[in-house]
Design a protein around this motif. Sequence first.
Motif, PDB file in Angstrom:
ATOM      1  N   ILE A 157       0.874  -1.141   0.100  1.00  0.00           N
ATOM      2  CA  ILE A 157      -0.128   0.148   0.084  1.00  0.00           C
ATOM      3  C   ILE A 157       0.991   1.120   0.013  1.00  0.00           C
ATOM      4  O   ILE A 157       0.558   2.214  -0.597  1.00  0.00           O
ATOM      5  CB  ILE A 157      -1.054   0.039   1.353  1.00  0.00           C
ATOM      6  N   ALA A 158       1.773   1.102   0.834  1.00  0.00           N
ATOM      7  CA  ALA A 158       2.821   2.385   0.882  1.00  0.00           C
ATOM      8  C   ALA A 158       4.132   1.957   1.618  1.00  0.00           C
ATOM      9  O   ALA A 158       4.235   0.933   2.419  1.00  0.00           O
ATOM     10  CB  ALA A 158       2.203   3.464   1.911  1.00  0.00           C
ATOM     11  N   LYS A 159       5.197   2.997   1.266  1.00  0.00           N
ATOM     12  CA  LYS A 159       6.535   2.829   1.831  1.00  0.00           C
ATOM     13  C   LYS A 159       6.474   2.523   3.444  1.00  0.00           C
ATOM     14  O   LYS A 159       7.452   1.958   4.017  1.00  0.00           O
ATOM     15  CB  LYS A 159       7.443   3.540   1.290  1.00  0.00           C
ATOM     16  N   ASN A 160       5.674   3.565   3.893  1.00  0.00           N
ATOM     17  CA  ASN A 160       5.625   3.824   5.362  1.00  0.00           C
ATOM     18  C   ASN A 160       4.898   2.841   6.120  1.00  0.00           C
ATOM     19  O   ASN A 160       4.558   2.982   7.498  1.00  0.00           O
ATOM     20  CB  ASN A 160       5.588   5.231   5.759  1.00  0.00           C
ATOM     21  N   VAL A 161       4.262   1.543   5.338  1.00  0.00           N
ATOM     22  CA  VAL A 161       3.503   0.670   6.218  1.00  0.00           C
ATOM     23  C   VAL A 161       4.220   0.046   7.162  1.00  0.00           C
ATOM     24  O   VAL A 161       5.289  -0.769   6.532  1.00  0.00           O
ATOM     25  CB  VAL A 161       2.523  -0.132   5.290  1.00  0.00           C
ATOM     26  N   THR A 162       3.773  -0.274   8.358  1.00  0.00           N
ATOM     27  CA  THR A 162       4.623  -1.411   9.448  1.00  0.00           C
ATOM     28  C   THR A 162       3.584  -2.246   9.747  1.00  0.00           C
ATOM     29  O   THR A 162       2.585  -2.115  10.112  1.00  0.00           O
ATOM     30  CB  THR A 162       5.042  -0.451  10.483  1.00  0.00           C
ATOM     31  N   VAL A 163       4.001  -3.457   9.228  1.00  0.00           N
ATOM     32  CA  VAL A 163       3.052  -4.691   9.263  1.00  0.00           C
ATOM     33  C   VAL A 163       3.296  -5.140  10.696  1.00  0.00           C
ATOM     34  O   VAL A 163       4.163  -5.207  11.350  1.00  0.00           O
ATOM     35  CB  VAL A 163       3.534  -5.980   8.160  1.00  0.00           C
ATOM     36  N   LYS A 164       1.981  -5.268  11.338  1.00  0.00           N
ATOM     37  CA  LYS A 164       1.921  -5.622  12.953  1.00  0.00           C
ATOM     38  C   LYS A 164       1.411  -7.072  12.872  1.00  0.00           C
ATOM     39  O   LYS A 164       0.513  -7.602  12.262  1.00  0.00           O
ATOM     40  CB  LYS A 164       0.629  -4.726  13.293  1.00  0.00           C
ATOM     41  N   VAL A 165       2.218  -7.928  13.619  1.00  0.00           N
ATOM     42  CA  VAL A 165       2.020  -9.302  13.693  1.00  0.00           C
ATOM     43  C   VAL A 165       1.938  -9.672  15.431  1.00  0.00           C
ATOM     44  O   VAL A 165       2.700  -8.871  16.098  1.00  0.00           O
ATOM     45  CB  VAL A 165       3.056 -10.076  13.046  1.00  0.00           C
ATOM     46  N   PRO A 166       0.989 -10.558  15.569  1.00  0.00           N
ATOM     47  CA  PRO A 166       0.915 -10.913  16.974  1.00  0.00           C
ATOM     48  C   PRO A 166       2.043 -11.678  17.581  1.00  0.00           C
ATOM     49  O   PRO A 166       3.127 -12.306  16.775  1.00  0.00           O
ATOM     50  CB  PRO A 166      -0.348 -11.762  16.985  1.00  0.00           C
ATOM     51  N   LEU A 167       2.431 -11.610  18.647  1.00  0.00           N
ATOM     52  CA  LEU A 167       3.638 -12.483  19.504  1.00  0.00           C
ATOM     53  C   LEU A 167       3.352 -13.811  19.521  1.00  0.00           C
ATOM     54  O   LEU A 167       3.111 -14.287  20.630  1.00  0.00           O
ATOM     55  CB  LEU A 167       3.951 -11.607  20.781  1.00  0.00           C
TER      56      LEU A 167
END
Length: 218
Positions: A76-86
């Motif tokens: 979507i964009a360069k500044n997307v930070t993908v959030k994943v669960p621990l």
Amino acid sequence: MKFFVDTADVGEIRELAATGLLDGVTTNPSLVAKAKRDFKEIIAEVCEAVPGPVSAEVAATDLDGMLREGRALARIAKNVTVKVPLTWDGLKACRTLTAEGTMVNVTLCFSANQALLAAKAGASFISPFVGRLDDAGQDGMELVREIRAIYDNYPDLTTEILAASIRHVTHVKQAAMIGADVVTAPPAVLRALVHHPLTDKGLELFLADWHKTGQRIV
Ligand code: E4P
């Protein structure tokens, strides 16, 4: 310390971005549900409004699903930070996405050992949930303190501590005193940071005295 806002409300994000003091944004599935809008559209608009990291969380819980969703979000964009669960699969996804050049925020962290694993998996951010630990009768800020101490012992760990689940302005101050790299707070908490009754009272008195001088500056 960087300030992120924890919301999926694009209007609120734009208003806070206009202060010039907003460094990034975090969202989660509950916040997206509250916004009642298309998730990817929200993320695209937020990424345009805020140049800093914008966390977008995967919904899959298996490795392949997280990678598929994470890659789609990262496009979507360069500044997307993908959030994943621990979880183990979340940590594996973190490792792969990080190697591909995508920023990853490992979320739902409730222990220092979890934070150590996330850092070893190369996470850009670890999100200890302070308020939810407080709600459970524990000291959430103590977890941030522990993670800071551990990361400081190993300078090769570059993961930033993102104090999350922030409930009030005192949490923000405590996170800053401990040395959290980032705090993500709801819009109301960020707005409340500026307020002090003595500031309002002092301004009122100064203005009353200024009017007595009959002068104008411009
Ligand atoms: C962080 O990224 C989360 O979105 C958030 O801080 C969760 O906070 P809550 O406990 O208020 O839901």
